[in-house]
Design a protein around this motif. Structure first.
Motif, PDB file in Angstrom:
ATOM      1  N   GLY A   2      47.293  33.756  62.102  1.00  0.00           N
ATOM      2  CA  GLY A   2      48.621  34.220  62.475  1.00  0.00           C
ATOM      3  C   GLY A   2      48.635  35.556  63.173  1.00  0.00           C
ATOM      4  N   ASP A   3      47.546  36.299  63.103  1.00  0.00           N
ATOM      5  CA  ASP A   3      47.478  37.589  63.797  1.00  0.00           C
ATOM      6  C   ASP A   3      47.538  37.382  65.307  1.00  0.00           C
ATOM      7  OD1 ASP A   3      47.265  38.914  61.422  1.00  0.00           O
ATOM      8  OD2 ASP A   3      45.198  39.576  61.701  1.00  0.00           O
ATOM      9  N   GLU A   4      48.137  38.334  65.998  1.00  0.00           N
ATOM     10  CA  GLU A   4      48.182  38.314  67.459  1.00  0.00           C
ATOM     11  C   GLU A   4      47.646  39.633  67.992  1.00  0.00           C
ATOM     12  OE1 GLU A   4      51.249  36.505  70.565  1.00  0.00           O
ATOM     13  OE2 GLU A   4      52.023  38.361  69.677  1.00  0.00           O
ATOM     14  N   VAL A   5      46.772  39.535  68.978  1.00  0.00           N
ATOM     15  CA  VAL A   5      46.196  40.711  69.632  1.00  0.00           C
ATOM     16  C   VAL A   5      46.571  40.676  71.107  1.00  0.00           C
ATOM     17  CG1 VAL A   5      44.065  41.907  70.269  1.00  0.00           C
ATOM     18  CG2 VAL A   5      44.293  40.886  67.990  1.00  0.00           C
ATOM     19  N   VAL A   6      46.994  41.827  71.623  1.00  0.00           N
ATOM     20  CA  VAL A   6      47.356  41.945  73.035  1.00  0.00           C
ATOM     21  C   VAL A   6      46.606  43.126  73.633  1.00  0.00           C
ATOM     22  CG1 VAL A   6      49.227  42.186  74.712  1.00  0.00           C
ATOM     23  CG2 VAL A   6      49.670  41.097  72.494  1.00  0.00           C
ATOM     24  N   LEU A   7      45.901  42.876  74.736  1.00  0.00           N
ATOM     25  CA  LEU A   7      45.285  43.945  75.516  1.00  0.00           C
ATOM     26  C   LEU A   7      46.172  44.240  76.714  1.00  0.00           C
ATOM     27  CD1 LEU A   7      41.543  42.818  75.684  1.00  0.00           C
ATOM     28  CD2 LEU A   7      42.725  44.049  73.848  1.00  0.00           C
ATOM     29  N   ARG A   8      46.360  45.524  77.007  1.00  0.00           N
ATOM     30  CA  ARG A   8      47.050  45.958  78.220  1.00  0.00           C
ATOM     31  C   ARG A   8      46.234  47.087  78.837  1.00  0.00           C
ATOM     32  NH1 ARG A   8      51.239  45.556  74.384  1.00  0.00           N
ATOM     33  NH2 ARG A   8      52.637  43.787  74.763  1.00  0.00           N
ATOM     34  N   ALA A   9      46.489  47.374  80.122  1.00  0.00           N
ATOM     35  CA  ALA A   9      45.749  48.463  80.768  1.00  0.00           C
ATOM     36  C   ALA A   9      46.500  48.917  82.004  1.00  0.00           C
ATOM     37  CB  ALA A   9      44.336  48.014  81.147  1.00  0.00           C
ATOM     38  N   SER A  10      46.226  50.163  82.395  1.00  0.00           N
ATOM     39  CA  SER A  10      46.760  50.697  83.647  1.00  0.00           C
ATOM     40  C   SER A  10      45.745  51.653  84.237  1.00  0.00           C
ATOM     41  CB  SER A  10      48.104  51.396  83.431  1.00  0.00           C
ATOM     42  OG  SER A  10      47.941  52.562  82.634  1.00  0.00           O
ATOM     43  N   ALA A  11      45.909  51.940  85.524  1.00  0.00           N
ATOM     44  CA  ALA A  11      44.968  52.778  86.250  1.00  0.00           C
ATOM     45  C   ALA A  11      45.701  53.527  87.353  1.00  0.00           C
ATOM     46  CB  ALA A  11      43.847  51.925  86.850  1.00  0.00           C
ATOM     47  N   PRO A  12      45.134  54.630  87.844  1.00  0.00           N
ATOM     48  CA  PRO A  12      45.739  55.305  88.997  1.00  0.00           C
ATOM     49  C   PRO A  12      45.703  54.417  90.232  1.00  0.00           C
ATOM     50  CG  PRO A  12      44.075  56.690  87.932  1.00  0.00           C
ATOM     51  CD  PRO A  12      43.930  55.322  87.360  1.00  0.00           C
ATOM     52  N   GLY A  13      46.787  54.443  91.013  1.00  0.00           N
ATOM     53  CA  GLY A  13      46.860  53.720  92.268  1.00  0.00           C
ATOM     54  C   GLY A  13      47.159  54.660  93.415  1.00  0.00           C
ATOM     55  N   SER A  14      47.294  54.108  94.582  1.00  0.00           N
ATOM     56  CA  SER A  14      47.542  54.929  95.763  1.00  0.00           C
ATOM     57  C   SER A  14      48.921  55.569  95.701  1.00  0.00           C
ATOM     58  CB  SER A  14      47.420  54.075  97.024  1.00  0.00           C
ATOM     59  OG  SER A  14      48.367  53.022  97.005  1.00  0.00           O
ATOM     60  N   GLY A  15      49.061  56.714  96.354  1.00  0.00           N
ATOM     61  CA  GLY A  15      50.345  57.398  96.429  1.00  0.00           C
ATOM     62  C   GLY A  15      50.832  57.948  95.120  1.00  0.00           C
ATOM     63  N   GLY A  16      49.945  58.170  94.170  1.00  0.00           N
ATOM     64  CA  GLY A  16      50.343  58.706  92.872  1.00  0.00           C
ATOM     65  C   GLY A  16      50.908  57.680  91.917  1.00  0.00           C
ATOM     66  N   ALA A  17      50.925  56.417  92.310  1.00  0.00           N
ATOM     67  CA  ALA A  17      51.450  55.358  91.435  1.00  0.00           C
ATOM     68  C   ALA A  17      50.431  55.001  90.363  1.00  0.00           C
ATOM     69  CB  ALA A  17      51.782  54.116  92.269  1.00  0.00           C
ATOM     70  N   ARG A  18      50.902  54.290  89.355  1.00  0.00           N
ATOM     71  CA  ARG A  18      49.996  53.652  88.404  1.00  0.00           C
ATOM     72  C   ARG A  18      50.128  52.151  88.575  1.00  0.00           C
ATOM     73  NH1 ARG A  18      47.068  56.629  85.201  1.00  0.00           N
ATOM     74  NH2 ARG A  18      46.431  54.864  83.914  1.00  0.00           N
ATOM     75  N   ILE A  19      49.004  51.459  88.366  1.00  0.00           N
ATOM     76  CA  ILE A  19      48.998  50.013  88.526  1.00  0.00           C
ATOM     77  C   ILE A  19      48.619  49.359  87.201  1.00  0.00           C
ATOM     78  CG2 ILE A  19      48.504  50.166  90.977  1.00  0.00           C
ATOM     79  CD1 ILE A  19      45.661  49.510  90.458  1.00  0.00           C
ATOM     80  N   GLY A  20      49.180  48.184  86.960  1.00  0.00           N
ATOM     81  CA  GLY A  20      48.971  47.495  85.687  1.00  0.00           C
ATOM     82  C   GLY A  20      48.160  46.227  85.850  1.00  0.00           C
ATOM     83  N   PHE A  21      47.629  45.764  84.732  1.00  0.00           N
ATOM     84  CA  PHE A  21      46.799  44.565  84.697  1.00  0.00           C
ATOM     85  C   PHE A  21      47.487  43.418  83.968  1.00  0.00           C
ATOM     86  CE2 PHE A  21      44.050  47.984  85.668  1.00  0.00           C
ATOM     87  CZ  PHE A  21      42.938  47.477  86.318  1.00  0.00           C
ATOM     88  N   GLY A  22      48.742  43.616  83.577  1.00  0.00           N
ATOM     89  CA  GLY A  22      49.391  42.594  82.759  1.00  0.00           C
ATOM     90  C   GLY A  22      48.847  42.663  81.348  1.00  0.00           C
TER      91      GLY A  22
END
Length: 397
Positions: free
Chosen positions: A361-381
């Motif tokens: 019944g346990d649920e594990v979720v991985l998420r991540a983000s990184a620096p992108g161009s123009g000062g934005a951050r980008i996500g991996f879902g």
């Protein structure tokens, strides 16, 4: 035609534009990109039939120059007028495994993770790392057929295990089910047998990056892995995120690797070895328990791919190689529960309960983000999975 509105702080803005396979009710999967809260059909947007397919493999096989050209077109196209029939709300589509996985290799690239497991498994050894660890990226070959997309339930595996006090091995469901928070690197174009990929050319073969959870049955693994390494303790399931972030989008995330001493052999040497500043988050039953930093990884993606092929082994479009568990120097940066709870001896509090390994019944979720161009951050879902009870029926012993 429509002009899509995307928030300035969206992790899926123009700096990202990942690739994925989506479907709507009554239709076959096709390739799209995530732009803000929208999924945009690429075959309709770019008038390119290579994207009217259920996986990315045909597009990836076209090579690095084509990836560059399409990305330039894509950035311009989504920022302009987009055909109405190409746009779907992100919450209204089903996401699929974005590429057909050809082969799969998992590495062991974090010095912190390898050192922690060395201390756990070999407490009497004067050194936590084995003698080969700083000379080559250690890895094992896994099963591509058991790689599944985020949201797929994970059935608790069964197998042999033997505790030190047991007179003989037992068979039954794993009692020490774990995660490994990793990144996966998708090979877009491979190499012929007998022609290794030079380390300086690796980035022209790596198409993109996904989140990767290498579910691990630690009790099965501990009994089976000597002398040939992981097998049934790993092969039952691995989860990937549905969006492939192009390596082309991660230029601003490049950072130097940690200092590699002793000096690596020439086939692994780059003038400026590069890693990636990607911040990962591990959520256990809705509570964040760890934030592993990918920038701390000792071996780089380019070195892993060069080592994978240095003996002449071929790679193919859709090959996937994973980094191994991402762990940093602090306890709350450990990317596996065996480390986080120090082999189960130091439980962590999750939703008010003391926990060590995964329960049904346990649920594990991985998420991540990184620096992108123009000062934005980008996500991996996200890479999400819920544990279901074992289907093994019988008695142990």
């Amino acid at each position: 035609m429509t002009r899509l509105a995307v928030a300035d702080d969206s992790l899926f803005g123009l700096a990202n534009l990942p690739y994925g396979a989506y479907s709507v009710p009554g239709a076959e999967p096709r390739i799209g990109t995530r732009y803000g809260d929208h999924v945009v059909d690429l075959a309709l947007l770019l008038d390119d039939h290579v994207f009217a397919r259920p996986t990315l493999n045909a597009f990836m096989a076209q090579g690095h120059d084509r990836w560059v050209a399409v990305r330039e077109r894509l950035v311009e196209a989504v920022a302009g007028d987009v055909p109405d029939r190409a746009v779907h709300p992100a919450g209204a589509v089903t996401l699929h495994l974005p590429f057909e996985v050809a082969d799969y290799v998992d590495f062991y690239a974090s010095e912190h993770h390898a050192s922690n497991l060395g201390r756990l498994f070999r407490p009497d050894s004067p050194e936590p790392l084995l003698p080969n660890w700083k000379h080559l990226p250690v890895g094992y070959h896994g099963r591509s057929a058991s790689i599944v997309v985020s949201g797929t339930d994970i059935v608790r595996p069964a197998g042999q295990r033997k505790n030190p006090q047991d007179p003989a091995p037992l068979f039954g469901p794993s009692t020490k089910l774990d995660i490994e928070a990793e990144l996966g690197f998708v090979v877009g174009t491979g190499n012929p047998m007998g022609e290794p990929i030079p380390v300086e050319d690796a980035e022209h073969h790596i198409f993109g990056v996904v989140l990767f959870n290498d579910w691990s049955a630690r009790d099965i693994q501990a009994w089976e892995y000597v002398p040939l390494g992981p097998n049934l303790g790993k092969s039952f399931a691995s989860t990937v995120s549905p969006w492939v972030v192009p390596l082309l989008a991660l230029g601003p995330a490049r950072v130097p690797t940690p200092t590699q001493e002793p000096a690596v052999l020439p086939y692994l040497a780059l003038e400026e070895p590069w890693g990636l500043e990607i911040d990962v988050e591990v959520e256990w039953n809705g509570e964040v328990v760890s934030r592993p930093p990918y920038a701390s990884m000792y071996w780089s993606p380019a070195q892993m791919l060069a080592h994978l092929t240095v003996n002449g082994a071929p790679t193919r479009t859709g090959d996937l190689f994973a980094s191994g568990t991402i762990s940093g120097p602090e306890r709350d940066q450990r990317g596996a529960f065996i480390e986080l709870t120090w082999g189960g001896r130091e439980p962590v509090t999750v939703a008010g309960a003391q926990r060590t390994f995964l329960e049904d019944g346990d649920e594990v979720v991985l998420r991540a983000s990184a620096p992108g161009s123009g000062g934005a951050r980008i996500g991996f879902g996200e890479a999400r999975g819920r544990i279901l009870a074992s289907k093994f029926i019988g008695t142990e012993g």
